[in-house]
Design an enzyme around this catalytic site. Sequence first.
Site, mmCIF file in Angstrom:
data_model
loop_
_atom_site.group_PDB
_atom_site.id
_atom_site.type_symbol
_atom_site.label_atom_id
_atom_site.label_comp_id
_atom_site.label_asym_id
_atom_site.label_seq_id
_atom_site.Cartn_x
_atom_site.Cartn_y
_atom_site.Cartn_z
ATOM 1 N N ARG A 47 10.046 6.807 11.146
ATOM 2 C CA ARG A 47 10.424 5.752 10.207
ATOM 3 C C ARG A 47 10.037 6.117 8.773
ATOM 4 O O ARG A 47 9.195 6.981 8.539
ATOM 5 C CB ARG A 47 9.740 4.431 10.595
ATOM 6 C CG ARG A 47 10.272 3.789 11.849
ATOM 7 C CD ARG A 47 9.456 2.563 12.253
ATOM 8 N NE ARG A 47 8.121 2.932 12.712
ATOM 9 C CZ ARG A 47 7.198 2.053 13.127
ATOM 10 N NH1 ARG A 47 7.464 0.756 13.091
ATOM 11 N NH2 ARG A 47 6.014 2.460 13.555
ATOM 12 N N GLU A 100 1.288 -6.665 8.633
ATOM 13 C CA GLU A 100 1.109 -7.504 9.816
ATOM 14 C C GLU A 100 0.349 -8.794 9.552
ATOM 15 O O GLU A 100 0.318 -9.683 10.410
ATOM 16 C CB GLU A 100 0.418 -6.717 10.944
ATOM 17 C CG GLU A 100 -1.062 -6.457 10.748
ATOM 18 C CD GLU A 100 -1.360 -5.205 9.927
ATOM 19 O OE1 GLU A 100 -2.549 -4.830 9.858
ATOM 20 O OE2 GLU A 100 -0.416 -4.622 9.359
ATOM 21 N N GLU A 130 7.811 -8.085 -5.200
ATOM 22 C CA GLU A 130 6.893 -9.050 -5.820
ATOM 23 C C GLU A 130 5.609 -8.385 -6.278
ATOM 24 O O GLU A 130 5.123 -8.628 -7.386
ATOM 25 C CB GLU A 130 6.566 -10.177 -4.841
ATOM 26 C CG GLU A 130 7.606 -11.267 -4.751
ATOM 27 C CD GLU A 130 7.051 -12.526 -4.098
ATOM 28 O OE1 GLU A 130 6.394 -13.315 -4.806
ATOM 29 O OE2 GLU A 130 7.280 -12.709 -2.887
ATOM 30 N N VAL A 175 1.888 3.797 23.573
ATOM 31 C CA VAL A 175 2.182 4.444 22.293
ATOM 32 C C VAL A 175 1.956 3.451 21.161
ATOM 33 O O VAL A 175 2.476 2.329 21.182
ATOM 34 C CB VAL A 175 3.628 4.985 22.278
ATOM 35 C CG1 VAL A 175 3.990 5.528 20.905
ATOM 36 C CG2 VAL A 175 3.796 6.062 23.340
ATOM 37 N N ASN A 192 2.894 3.441 18.053
ATOM 38 C CA ASN A 192 3.992 3.184 17.110
ATOM 39 C C ASN A 192 5.314 3.205 17.866
ATOM 40 O O ASN A 192 6.205 4.000 17.584
ATOM 41 C CB ASN A 192 3.986 4.197 15.963
ATOM 42 C CG ASN A 192 4.076 5.646 16.433
ATOM 43 O OD1 ASN A 192 3.591 5.996 17.490
ATOM 44 N ND2 ASN A 192 4.712 6.496 15.635
#
Length: 375
Positions: A19, A121, A326, A301, A303
């Site tokens: 990613r 998160e 922001e 795992v 991720n």
Amino acid sequence: MTAVSTIGVPREIKTAEGRVAMTPDGVREFERLGINVYVETGAGEGASIPDADYVAAGADIVPTAADAWAQQMVVKVKEPKPEEFAHLRPDLTLFTYLHLAAYPEVAKALVAAGTTGFAYETVQLDTGALPLLAPMSEVAGRLAPQMGAHFMERTHGGRGVLMGGAPGVRPARVVVLGAGNVGWNAAWIAAGMEAEVVLIDKNLDRLRFVDQIHRGRIMTLASNRGAIERSIAEADLVIGAVLVAGGRAPVIVSEDMVRTMKPGAVIVDVAVDQGGCIETTRETTHNDPTYVVHGVVHYAVGNMPGAVPNTSTYALTNATLPYQLEVAVHGSRGAAERNPALLHGLNTHRGHVTYAAVAEALSVPFVEPATALAG
């Protein structure tokens, strides 16, 4: 005037992590505000986004990770690895998944460096929703039955059970622990694969919601030790999907319960990046995803969405971009004052831990985020 004039996007170095924290469309949004984006060469390759697409959107491609980390604000996907700790510094704002309760060494490094760390998160709305965790929870939840089905195959160490069974043959029994975004999506996909699905949660209102949506296709059970013990013992696949925002996941499946499972049954502990909700869990990687304890195959795992990085990158950046903008436009303090959700997202600042659940998990002093920003 913008509080941040440069943003770095380094290449992710966690094992098999494809990613990337920004897409070319994200670059365009920053560039139109006069904020320059510096992308490490090859950062988007794992997500099938070539350097040329970033250049076309206005980004500068830089040759090394150090060049990307040298900017005023850095956006990432995963927590910094030890080899990246040297890039942390007091004048840096870092916005990424941190999971500090599960990775205390990362917390220590951020505190020692005085870095301002926002965690995807823990960005939290007034409703309690976690908007930057939700897209990856959805991806991980939808991926969990797929991984479970793979490792239930005999050639991959499992019992040799097909998720949907066959005419005249019982399907796999899948037990999902937790009915949040991960659990609901996992149960939904497992049911779509025609497995027999049991979803367990202590929130009866959440179970009512699932029952109304799926009309009995997913069996719901109120969480208690007895219900968990019985369900685990009967399961072909157990998916751990328990979350405490910002804190360590509670262990709700003991090693003794794992011992009662069928030989070749599979556990997929999606909560592993928060420490795991199953006592026998230890984090694995995409390159070496499973191990066996008491005859049970464990997939843990840290991720999981990295297995499908193209889908995951776009799902993640759709959610994170407005919050990144922001912070960049208004600065850490200004953004947090304007948007309480970002105040919840602040985990470290000027050597302080500013998220209560993280401080508790690490047994370190907690400083209110507003106090830390003001001081």
